[in-house]
Structure formats: C-alpha cells, structure tokens
Enzyme design. Structure first.
Site, PDB file in Angstrom:
ATOM      1  CB  SER A 145      -0.948   0.009   1.206  1.00  9.15           C
ATOM      2  OG  SER A 145      -0.230   0.098   2.415  1.00  9.15           O
ATOM      3  CE  LYS A 200      -3.502   1.994   4.837  1.00  7.82           C
ATOM      4  NZ  LYS A 200      -3.221   1.438   3.491  1.00  7.82           N
TER       5      LYS A 200
END
Length: 644
Positions: free
Chosen positions: A524, A567
């Site tokens: 990611s 996030k």
C-alpha cells in the site's frame, strides 16, 4: 461523501460517490428501544450472519458429524459449537462408574448406566458398607463391654481396661476393608436435559484423555485403591455430546493421535499420563466417549493439525469457513438490532439501547467491515462496544443508552493498536519526523495500518545518487521491509522509466521508511514510494499537507488497498489536510463525523493523478506535460504482433 477531481489525462471531471456515515439504516423492524426486540431462546437462532454455517451445523447435528470451523476470532465459532449441543438428537445419556477389580487391582472395571442411576448405585453400595461397619462396630462394642464388666466383677479394673484396648486395636488392624468395594462415579449426567458441551480448549493430555492420580496429596493418602484414583477426561465427559477444541493446531501431535483413536473407537481407556509415576501402572477398561468433535481456529491452525485427524473430520463431517462480513441490507441490519438486544440480555447489568444508539452501533459495524456495502461479523468486538456504552449510561444513572454514550464508548474501548497509533502520531509530530505543512523534495507522508484498523503516518524519504556500480544503478530500500513491500519497491523502477523518461541506470536510488523499527509489509506504500522517488529525481517538492496510500500496477494504475478509513482518520489527527486514496476505495470510506471537515479526500486512478495533487512548485507542470507526451508515445511505438 461526494468528491470531484479532474482526471490528469483526459481533463474530464469525474465524480465518486462513497458510503455516507449518515446513511439511513432502513430497518424493517419496528421498535423504540432494544427492549422491544424479542431475543430467541435457542442459541442457534441467536447466531448472526452465518446462515451457511448454521445450515451446516444443523445437518451435522442431525447426523452426528464432526465439524471443523475456520475463521477470524470473534465471528461465532464457539457459539456455533454450543448451539450444536442443543441440536443433537435426544439420546439416552449415561452415567459412568468405575469398579474395583479384585483379580487385578490395576485394571479397574467400567460400567455404564442410564443418567441418574449412577449416584443411586454408589449410595446403595455406601449404605451396604455402612451397614456392615455398624454390625462390626456393634460386635466390637459387645466384646469390649463384656471384658470391662468381667474385670469389674473380678476387681481387675486396670487389667480389664488394658485388655479392652488391646482387643480394640487388634480388631481395627485386622478388620476387612469393605469400603474399597464402593464404586466411584466417574461421569455424572444426573438431571441433564440436553447433550453435554465440553470446552477442551487448551487442555493438557491428562485433562483431555483422563488420568490416574499418583501421589498422596492428590489421591488422599497412601494405599488408596486404584479405582478411586481414576479421573475421567473431557472426552469421556462429552460422551453423547459435543467436544469443542479451539486452536486445535496448537495441541501436541501425540495428543491429537490419541484423540483420533478415541474418535474412531468411541471408547478410550484411562491411564496415568506421566510415565514415571505409579499412575502409569493403572489402566482401566475402555470408557465410552462417543462424542461429536467441533474443532476451530484460523487458517494457520491447519498447518499444525495432524493430517489423519483432519482427514477424519473431512471424511466423517464438514469443514466450514466462517464469514467476517455480511452484505449491508435492511434484513442484516435488523439482525444487528437483535444482536444488541441479545448482548444487553446476556450481560444483565446494562440498560437497553434507544433506537438512535442502535443505529450508531450499526454505523460502527459498517466502519469496522472495512469495505463498502458490508457489515462486520466480528461481533465479539462489537459486543465490547455495546457493553462499554452500557457501562457509561449506567454510570450516569440513565435508563437507556443514547447515541452520545456509544460515541463516548468508542473512545473508552479503543484497542491497544489505536492507543499506540495516537501516541505514535503525537510523538512523531513533536520531533518533526513527519511534517504537515510546506513542501520538501523526496519526502512523502505515506499511510499504514497497525492491527486491524488503526492508521498511522508512515513518512518515506528518497534520494538519487550517482551509481556506485559501473554496470547499472540499484534501488536500495531500508526499514525492515517484508517480502511484499520489497517487491513493490522494485516495481517502482518500471514506472519511473515510463513516466519521467529518465534513465535511472546511472543512479542509485535510496528509499528510507523513516523510523519503521517494527518493519513494513504490504504494497500500500507503492504510490508513496513512487512519488518520493520521482520528486527526488526531478527535484520537485512534495506538498507535506498531503498524505497518500495505494498500490500500483507496473502500468501506473492505482489499485485498492485495505484500511482506508483508519488511514484517513490518522491523517486528520496528524493535521494533514488532503488524503489521496485509490478511486476504487471511495465506497469503503466511513470516517467519523468529526473528521469530515478536517480533511479533503481525493480519489486517484493513476500515478499521474497522484503527482498532480501531491507535487508543488514550478517544475510540476512541465513534468506532467512530459509524462503525457511519453504516455502517448509509448503505445504508438510498440510493435504489433505479426499476422500469419
């Protein structure tokens, strides 16, 4: 949540519509509070969202099949096992007795009788033994009385007392021990209406398979008969019922082999589990243990399972993979309403929930699912939130749990990872490990996840230096990268060549994951790495108020990643004003209301989109124009396959 950006390649406006945290719950149930919801009596009807597993369990219970349940913690594996015990066909439960063996004391005899009869048999034997003792005691008292009377008549008082004492001791010494013939009740099912459920998770060999007590402290004294030292194992207590073992792969192989033998034979002798003890000399007759095994664990558990044991389960039962999410539909939301009511009833110490508080629990279930149009089935953790909210309402003397209590409970019941992430952000920001304003060349604020859903800022720095090797340059990455992360970094080189047109063979590109002492795994951070490297090569600053996450294909497409909600919230807490996420993840965004005005969420489809939003400064426009020209040229110069 609706966000609009311009595609950097086509200059067309593209709109993305994500799941709103304000989304109406749309339940079909009519209720004012969770108290209005009727909680099913049967355990099987209380299981939420595992319809396929429930159907399998029903079939397995009807036919008495073994079951292996595989899934994440907290999705209802143990609850399914308990429910199976309720569903088993009503059979004649048995009491198990162990009798002394006169011919071979070290081989006690085993007897099985209908449930409730075992205690009666033991009491009858005890009454008979007590009656014999009373007769012997009466006979002894008559003899002693006769001696004492005779001594008084002959004026030999002292001699009579001494003689009576000697006779008393002699009779006691040579008195036959009739009590050793009393059997011991090994398994007692008196009064039990349903099949037994025995949780053998973490049991050692003696507790699981049975054992023989072997020292005076355990057995009650030296000379205790062998049959009285025999102890039933959990496999025997689960006779005609369910034996449940969680994390079965952690069990020793030898114990798994013995368990397999018990499953095959449906009888298993009890012996001392310690080879160096006197209990190892005792071995009972085979004890009935006709149980249904329900084993569970995660996928890693399969590696530790004995192949023959798993084959036995698969051949004479079912393997079930448990779901961790369910579709976000009105029917499934109704099930979560039922779940809240169940948790309140089970706890018994917290007030019921108002309709608005239940809707907040459902919104949290959407967030914890981590993907669009889904609700989490990790209900153990969600139940913890229900109880925490109930505790808060109880502490303020409220009759109902309200929305504010649920929101406060989210702070109170944060996971360790979330607490660590909060302190991590504060500490790193204090020492300027990452920045949230200004611009800097070769430095990017990446985003990562610790635990299940706790986000953190992952600062990444890149630098391009002349190659040390005469043959070609290298990409050198530090920060305890895992295998997937290393491969993702290697893929970045292809993208740099494509998008910048720069020959990187003359450079050594150094990539550092700043203070990533615990290691980095996953891909990611691919978008962040590529942005940092291009910034370093082109000497164009990166906007430090922007954080980004996303995986990259070698063609430059931004691919979806997990944990985007956590996030984004971590970025907002750190003072970041804009977050770039994959466009395909927009539907997964379920941030808390308090973060909605703190951060702008921008969906991106290609690396070009990322650079357009992440880079700042005068060199940005020329780089993007050059990238567009290269992107147009590359397809045209590719050779077409020859036609035959």
């Amino acid at each position: 949540m609706k966000t609009t950006i311009k595609n950097s390649r086509t200059q067309e406006s593209v709109s993305y519509e994500g799941n709103e945290t304000k989304k109406g719950t749309g339940e079909t149930l009519s209720y004012e509070t969770s108290k209005d919801i009727e909680v099913p009596e049967r355990l099987i009807d209380q299981i939420i969202g595992q319809e396929e597993a429930v159907e399998t369990i029903k079939k397995a219970a009807e036919q008495r099949r073994n079951v292996l349940l595989i899934g994440e913690p907290g999705v209802g594996k143990s609850m399914l096992a308990k429910a199976m015990a309720e569903l088993l066909p009503r059979e004649q439960l048995q009491d198990i007795l162990v009798y002394p063996n006169i011919e071979d004391p070290n081989n006690p005899l085993i007897g099985a009788v209908p449930a409730g009869e075992g205690r009666k048999i033991v009491m009858n034997h005890k009454n008979k033994a007590r009656s014999q003792d009373e007769k012997k005691n009466l006979f002894m008292m008559l003899i002693i009385s006769f001696i004492l009377v005779l001594g008084f008549m002959m004026n030999q008082f002292l001699a009579a007392i001494i003689a009576a004492g000697i006779i008393f001791l002699a009779l006691q010494q040579f008195r036959p021990r009739t009590t050793v013939m009393v059997p011991k009740l090994l398994v007692n099912n008196e009064g039990r209406q349903v099949a037994p459920f025995v949780d053998a998770t973490g049991a050692h060999a003696g507790a699981l398979l049975g054992d023989v007590r072997h020292d005076p402290y355990q057995s009650g004294g030296l000379g205790t008969p062998a049959h009285e030292r025999v102890e039933a194992g959990m496999i025997h207590k689960a006779n005609k019922g369910v034996l449940y073992i969680d994390e079965i792969g952690t069990m020793k192989m030898k114990t798994q082999q013995e368990l397999l033998t018990a499953m095959q034979e449906k009888r298993y002798s009890i012996t001392g589990q310690s080879e160096t003890s006197s209990g190892a000399m005792v071995r009972s007759q085979a004890v009935p243990c006709d149980f249904v095994l329900v084993a569970s664990g995660n996928l890693q558990v399969l590696e530790g399972m004995h192949p023959a044991l798993r084959s036995r389960i698969r051949g004479y039962g079912y393997e079930v993979f448990m779901k961790d999410t369910m579709p976000d539909t009105p029917e499934n939301r109704d099930k979560l309403v039922q779940f809240v009511a169940q948790e309140v009833e089970k706890d018994g110490r917290i007030p019921h929930f108002s309709r608005e508080a239940v809707e907040e629990i459902i919104r949290e279930a959407q967030r914890r699912a981590g993907k669009k149009d889904s609700l989490t089935l990790k209900l153990r953790e969600l139940g913890g939130l229900v109880r925490a909210a109930g505790d808060i309402a109880k502490s303020r003397g409220a009759e109902l749990v309200e929305t504010e209590d649920v929101i406060e409970a989210k702070k109170l019941s944060r996971t360790l990872e979330q607490q660590i992430a909060d302190r991590y952000i504060v500490q790193k920001k204090k020492y300027s490990v990452f920045k949230s304003e200004g611009g800097e060349v070769g430095r990017v604020n990446g985003l990562a996840i610790i635990g299940d859903r706790s986000g953190i800022i992952l600062p990444i720095a890149a630098e391009a230096a002349p190659a040390q090797s005469k043959e070609e340059g290298r990409i050198i990455a530090t920060g305890k990268l895992g295998e997937i992360a290393r491969e993702a970094v290697q893929n970045v080189s292809a993208l740099i060549k494509k998008y910048t047109g720069t020959d990187i063979s003359n450079y050594d590109i150094h990539i550092q994951f700043l203070q990533a002492y615990d290691g980095v795994e996953g891909d990611s951070a691919s978008v962040s790495v590529a942005t940092a490297v291009i910034s370093a090569l082109e000497e164009i600053p990166v906007d430090q108020s922007v954080a980004l996450t996303g995986s990259l294909s070698i063609r430059g497409d931004v691919l979806p990643v997990g944990g985007v909600t956590g996030k984004i919230e971590a970025a907002a807490e750190a003072g970041i004003r804009k977050v770039l996420i994959p466009a395909s993840n927009m539907g997964d965004v379920m941030i808390e209301k308090k973060y909605e005005d703190m951060v702008e969420i921008v969906p991106v489809e290609t690396l070009g989109d990322v650079l357009e939003h992440a880079l700042i400064g005068k060199g940005k426009e020329s780089l993007i124009q050059r990238m567009q020209k290269i992107s147009d040229i590359v397809p045209s110069i590719m050779k077409k396959p020859a036609m035959h």
